[in-house]
Structure formats: C-alpha cells, structure tokens
Design an enzyme around this catalytic site. Structure first.
Site, PDB file in Angstrom:
ATOM      1  N   ASP A 375       0.981  -1.068  -0.089  1.00 34.88           N
ATOM      2  CA  ASP A 375      -0.100  -0.159   0.239  1.00 34.88           C
ATOM      3  C   ASP A 375       0.924   1.245  -0.144  1.00 34.88           C
ATOM      4  O   ASP A 375       2.019   1.385   0.727  1.00 34.88           O
ATOM      5  CB  ASP A 375      -0.828  -0.017   1.200  1.00 34.88           C
ATOM      6  CG  ASP A 375      -1.883   1.342   1.286  1.00 34.88           C
ATOM      7  OD1 ASP A 375      -2.651   1.271   0.616  1.00 34.88           O
ATOM      8  OD2 ASP A 375      -1.556   2.075   2.174  1.00 34.88           O
ATOM      9  N   GLU A 411       1.836  -0.617  -5.067  1.00 37.19           N
ATOM     10  CA  GLU A 411       0.751   0.621  -5.407  1.00 37.19           C
ATOM     11  C   GLU A 411       1.819   1.690  -5.678  1.00 37.19           C
ATOM     12  O   GLU A 411       2.285   2.247  -4.559  1.00 37.19           O
ATOM     13  CB  GLU A 411      -0.219   0.679  -4.315  1.00 37.19           C
ATOM     14  CG  GLU A 411      -1.255   1.771  -4.499  1.00 37.19           C
ATOM     15  CD  GLU A 411      -2.199   2.250  -3.463  1.00 37.19           C
ATOM     16  OE1 GLU A 411      -3.276   2.529  -3.777  1.00 37.19           O
ATOM     17  OE2 GLU A 411      -1.693   2.122  -2.248  1.00 37.19           O
TER      18      GLU A 411
END
Length: 770
Positions: A375, A411
C-alpha cells in the site's frame, strides 16, 4: 500484590538481543534447559524498559530489563509459556517540542508480537459512545488549550484499555511446503476481504464465517477454483485498530489499512481464539489454499500505523521511540505525512527497515504466504524526502534471498509531492496500473478521444514497463479495486453515495469515470439493466483478454453492489460483504460463467498471457506481425488512424511465432486471435481482415449475448463484413485452412448480432444490423 499475580515468573535473566520480539524456547535452546521466553525490544533512545506480564485475571507484573545491547533491551524470563500476555512500558523524556514522547503510563504493544489478544475498550472522557478511551493517548486529549493539547503528558494508565501481545510457540510445520509457485505470466489475482468474502456464504458454517477458517472451507475455495483464479490478494490481515472518529460514529475500520502489529494475524478474523490460535488458523488457511493451487498475497501497510498524527493515540511505536520510528517535520512536534493518514514510517532508519523486512520474511517463511502488495509503496521508496528508486528499502528487497523470490506488487504512488511513480519501480516489481483502469473505463463510457492509450494498455503497457528487462506482467491490470465502485456500481452510478460513512459524502474519489447507462442507481427498467450487464461483460472481458496480470475484485464476477458507496472502508455490514444470493441469479451467473470461460481460454493459450512485449514487426515472409491493429474496414491502422476519433478497435494477436521458448528451447506456437472492441452506441460494420492474417475466423465470445453458449463454433470467412451490435466485444480464433481442421457449421446465427456469409458458402455480404 494478589496471589494470582504472584504466580507469574519473577526472575529475569540476561537473555540475548536476538531475535527481536518474544521467542519461547525449551530444552537445549533455553538457558540452563529451562523453558521460558526471551524478550527483545529495539528502543535505543529510551532510558529504561519494563516488561509487563499479565495473568488470566488481568493482573500485571513488571520486570525491568537491565540489558542493553546495540540499542536493544532484552531479558529472558523463565517459566513464561506460550499464551502469556505481555506489553512494555518505556521510560524517557517527555518533550514533544523535540519529538520525545516517552510515557511509561502507557502500555505499549510489542512491534514484533506474533499474536494480539483483546481490543480497545472503554468510553471517551466526554462519555461519547465507542470512541477510543482517553487513557490510550500519551497526551491529555481534553486539555482546554487545544493548540498545545498534544504537549501535556497524560499520566493515566492505559493497560486496562489496550490489547496485549501474546507469546507464541514454535511453528508446527512449514505452511509453505505445498506452494503452487505460479509463474507471473500465468497469474490471475482475486482481491478479497477475509471477513467480507465469507460472512454471507451459505456453504460456510456460521461459526466460521468471517474468519481464516471460513476462507479455508471447501465451499469458499470451490468458488475460487471454479472461477479459475490463481492467487488471492487479501486486504490487510496484520493486526489493525479502528480510528477514534469511526468509533464515535458507531462504525469501525473494516478494510484494515490501519496496522498496529506487523507480525500478528488480525485477531478479529480468528475462529479459534486469540491466545495464539489465530497463528495456526492462518497457517491452515494458507495450506488449504495452496493445496487448491491458489497462492496467497497479502496487502500490507508499512507506510503508516494506527497511531496517526501528533494527536493520535500512543499504542506502540510512538511510545517506544517516536523520533526514530516516524518521519518528523522540521518542527519535531509535527509528523511528515506522505500517506494522508497522519504519519509516515521512517524507513531510512535501520531499525525501522529491519522491522519491515523481518516482518516480510516471517510471513513468507513461517506463515507461508507467496507475495505482497504494498500500500502506498512510493512512501516506502522515499529516501530522506524524495522518492528514490535506489532507496534503502528497495535496495534491501532486491538483494534479500527470501523476498526477491516472492511476488512483489507496488501501489506506485503516495499523497506527497512527486509521489506518483507508475512505471518507475525497478525490476522484480509489478505495479498496480491505474492508467489501464482509467483508459478502459473511459473507452467503455465513450470518453476517449481516440484509441492510442487503449492500444498500449491492451498490449501490456510497453510504454511504461519495457525497460530494465521488465516484462508485461509488471502491469497488474484492473478496472476496479476495493477502493472505488464495484464493477456493477461503475455502470449504475455517476455520483458516489457515501452518506453512511458519516463524512457528509466528502470522502471517496469524485473522479470515478463511470456511466450509469441512463438511470442513476437501481432501476426496474429492463433495458437499462440489460445494458448494464452488457457493460459489465465488456469491462471484464477486456480485462481478461489484456496482456499483463489481471486482477478481479471479489464479487464483481457476480454483480456485487455497494449501493454506490465508493469508499466502504468502514462498512462492516451488508454493504461491504459479498451477497452470495447473486450467484443463483441466472443473469449474473452467466457473467460468472463468462469470466470462468475467459480464464480457461487464458490458461490454454500462451499468446493471451505473453511473457514478452510484442514487437509489432513482420515475423515471416507473408508479413504477419505478432501484434497488429485494425480499423473497422479491416485494414491495418496507420499513424493517422491512431489520432482519429473512433470507438472501435481490432487487435490481432499472432500465435505463429511467440517470442518465447519452452523449457527445452523449443518454439512456442499457439492459435492466433482477433479481439474486436466496439464501444459505440450504434451498430457498426466491421470487416474481418483477409489473408495473410486469416482464411476464416471462429467466434469464441460475444458480449452482446447474455448466454455465451450461442457464440462458440460460428465460422466466418476472412473479408466478411459483420454488423456489430452497440457496445460489445468479440473474440475470434483465427483459422488458416492449410493448417487448421476446423470445419464450418453451415448455419448462420442472427440472434447474436453477427451477420455475414458462412465459411464454405457463396452468399452476398449481409450488412444488416442484427
């Protein structure tokens, strides 16, 4: 001291600084052969560290750790067995103006705790329902002068209100022994939430719903294998906490992007208890998925923690050594926030970098997982301030003998300056490709001015990834993710409906690139509903026929809806859970069957999952290219065609000379395919390219059809002019009569919207719109 507390061990032996965390030993591995646990905590800036042990009644016994080696406080406590609960109190200066926030009144969770027991309990000081207790804050949260509230130390004990770490015994067996080892080009990712996937599943026993054991149940795994995915990407399963503002509104963090324990499986997903049982339950889940041929990828949040900004709670790292664990601003009272969540881990610090890499290796070697999706990975790639692809974090990963062999997905952005880094991560890394998402969404809603960008996205995004030896599977293609509309909502809503989140509908993205097909939200209009299902088929078919690694979101294949909520991070209810009754709806079951059929085709044909970028150059004397693009007239596209407005594109994938070899060096030869995408609102004539591209074409998929059983087997001569229905995708297998045994079926299919002469019959071209 109560008698219960007196039963806790009282001696502390020196122990050792390795490994960090709580490690139970017995026999020859234990000092003097005495069973016990070694505790080690990196807190070099602290003045003193107390180990706090808790009995079953919650009584606390404190032990001062007197040994300090290389900034690690450590001690061995004989008699401490698996299942024992513990925490730390760390002493030092309280001076937020210099970043020092030590407060021994706060019980701190061990960053290396392998299991966590308990939840945050109590009420807010003002009596508000469900908020974090005031005692868990290192500062006086309700100090009347709010501009200095975070600088006044709170002396109340937080121990009754916070979870505790749990000592865990040795791993019984290697959970990764049966790893599927799926190569990247063959990978199909299915993003799911452990709780949400099983909470309403009728085949999973009620006591197991919402748990690791529930996901391991044969009924849950059967859906995954029938669909044909090769990996599940689990939304965060590290121990996490809910934010105060959610608890005050009677909500809680559902997605889990608020980590507080990087070694502990989230206790809320355990069916067999939280005194260490969650560890074995997670391992059993991994083994069950592996035995079904499915890899396990974890969505991990190492960019920030649940402690938030300077006014957040003191749960672990802030109280251990705030200045080392977190990035601080030039004003050390404030946090550098590249994540939008209040804080950013200081990955440049060796101890923090070790925490992350130790955690990653643990999940691979002891918990059996096969990879990670990071993330806001750009925040981890920041050196001092700027994103640096030679940063310590990326350098350590690249040389680590364990981590460099697992699947690594970035990401590739954060919220800081210069944080958007799509296409920039180094070899070994795959990336979420949001440019793919945007181009495909725009094409199918009719918002692309031309198809230049779409061509790159369909063929593996070579403009982004064809450097440094990277391959097309560096691109993780997706049209939806947990964050945003479901695919059904993408074709049903043009405006987000997030009122239930309690933030005035201000949360969630306003740039959804969605189209509601003529009516906002749910409708009884049969034509609108049929068009929406067709658009869902178009989006999913495009995704599964694109070069790269496709990622499906759980429930999209059966028309899951969140009622227009595009940020369901706090919806631990029917909004966030999959409605399995949709699986028995014939209309949506047909979409599931289409996805399964497309994934079977993908598995069977290497040209649909190319390991190398296409060259677009002629491969042999007849001028065939490995990748070619066609206009509706059946002619190869020119440079000018790429700039011309159009809603139709033909993509030809040649399997004659795939740029890869088999394990023993033999050429890989496959069928060739023609994919025709037509996003226009009106019917269109499309001419099937003639020789040398093909002698004929066999239809395999037609998204204009609700039921795909009417598509396979239909043959058309090359050069046939077809009448395409509005908004549809057709997948044709190329037939070369010299080397293909396919025979025409001798009939015309008018009902599927494809009209033209059947192979082997001399008929005039039929241009009628069917």
């Amino acid at each position: 001291m109560s008698s219960a507390a007196e039963r806790l061990p009282s001696a502390v032996w020196p122990g050792g600084p390795e490994p960090l965390g709580a490690r139970f030993t017995t026999g020859a591995d234990s000092p003097g052969g005495v069973p016990g646990t070694n505790f080690a905590l990196w807190a070099g800036g602290a003045e003193a560290v107390e180990l706090c042990l808790f009995d079953d009644d919650g009584h606390e016994t404190r032990h001062l750790l007197t040994e300090l080696t290389h900034e690690i406080w450590h001690g061995f406590v004989p008699g401490v067995l698996p299942g024992t609960r513990y925490g730390y109190r760390v002493h030092g200066r309280w001076d937020p103006w210099t970043g020092a926030r030590w407060n021994p009144a706060k019980l701190l969770l061990d960053p290396y705790a392998r299991a966590v027991d308990g939840e945050f309990a109590g009420t807010t000081a003002g009596g508000g329902r469900g908020g974090l207790p005031a005692e868990v804050y290192g500062h006086v949260r309700d100090w009347p002068q709010q501009h200095i509230a975070d600088t006044v130390r709170d002396e109340r004990d937080s121990a009754p209100h916070v979870p505790k770490g749990v000592v865990v015994g040795p791993t019984a067996q290697d959970p990764g022994a049966s790893r599927p080892g799926t190569p990247w080009p063959d990978t199909v990712i299915y993003e799911l939430h452990v709780r949400g996937f099983t909470m309403r599943h009728p085949g999973v026993p009620e006591p197991l719903r919402g748990t690791y054991a529930g996901l391991a149940h044969p009924a849950a795994i059967e859906h995954l294998t029938r669909l044909g995915v090769t990996a599940v990407e689990l939304l965060p399963v590290h121990q996490f906490a809910s934010e105060d503002h959610l608890l005050r509104r009677g909500l809680r963090n559902y997605w889990g992007y608020n980590s507080i324990g990087y070694f502990a499986p989230h206790a809320g997903y355990a069916a067999c208890g939280t005194r260490g049982g969650q560890v074995e339950e997670f391992q059993r889940m991994v083994r069950a998925l592996h035995e079904a041929g499915i890899e396990v990828v974890l969505d991990v949040v190492y960019n920030h923690t649940a402690e938030s900004g300077e006014r957040g709670p003191t749960l672990s790292l802030r109280g251990i050594d705030n200045r080392r664990y977190y990035r601080l601003q030039s004003d050390p009272r404030r946090y550098a926030d590249y994540t939008g969540c209040g804080n950013t881990l200081h990955v440049v610090q060796p101890g923090v970098l070790r925490l992350i890499t130790d955690s990653l290796r643990y999940w691979v070697t002891e918990m059996g997982v096969d990879g990670f999706r990071f993330d806001l990975a750009a925040a981890l790639a920041r050196a001092m301030h700027d994103v640096d692809m030679l940063s310590p974090f990326l350098a350590v990963i690249a040389q680590d003998p364990v981590l460099r062999r697992v699947k690594l997905i970035a990401e590739p952005w954060d919220v800081g300056s210069g944080g958007y880094q799509v296409g920039a991560f180094p070899p070994l890394w795959a990336e979420w490709n949001d440019r793919y998402r945007d181009a495909v969404r725009d094409f199918w809603r009719g918002a692309l001015p031309d198809v230049r960008d779409l061509g790159y996205r369909l063929s593996g995004s070579s403009d982004l990834y064809a450097w440094g030896g990277r391959r097309p599977y560096a691109s993780v293609n997706f049209v939806t993710a947990h964050d945003g509309f479901t695919v059904r909502d993408l074709v049903s809503y043009e405006r987000k409906r997030n009122e239930a989140n309690g933030e005035g509908n201000r949360d969630g993205s306003g740039d959804n690139r969605s189209w509601n097909c003529g009516a906002e939200g749910e409708t009884n209009d049969g034509r609108v509903k049929a068009l929406r299902r067709r658009q869902v088929r178009n989006l999913l078919t495009t995704l599964l026929l694109s070069t790269g690694v496709p990622m499906l979101v759980a429930g999209d294949e059966m028309g899951r809806t969140q009622g227009g909520n595009n940020n369901a991070y706090c919806q631990d209810n029917e909004t966030g859970w999959i409605d399995w009754s949709l699986a028995s709806d014939p209309a949506w079951r047909a979409v599931t069957d289409l996805c399964s059929r497309l994934l079977a085709l993908r598995r069977a044909h290497p040209v649909l999952r190319s390991r190398s970028f296409f060259s677009g150059l002629p491969r042999d004397a007849d001028g065939l290219r490995d990748l070619a693009w066609f206009t509706p007239e059946g002619a190869e596209m020119t440079e000018a065609d790429w700039y011309a407005p159009t809603a139709t594109l033909g993509m030809y994938l040649s399997g004659r000379d795939i740029p890869q070899r088999g394990p023993m060096g033999a050429p890989v030869v496959d069928d060739s395919f023609l994919v025709v995408l037509h996003a226009g609102a009106r019917s269109l004539r499309f001419t099937l390219p003639g020789p040398p591209w093909a002698d004929a074409y066999e239809l395999l998929v037609n998204t204009a059809l609700e039921d795909q059983s009417g598509a396979p087997g239909l043959l058309r001569e090359a050069g046939t002019r077809l009448s395409l229905r509005p908004r549809s995708v057709l997948l044709w297998r190329v037939v070369h009569t010299a080397d293909d045994r396919a025979e025409p079926d001798g009939k015309q299919e008018a009902e599927n919207g494809v009209s033209g002469p059947v192979v082997g019959r001399t008929l005039p071209t039929d241009d009628r719109d069917q």
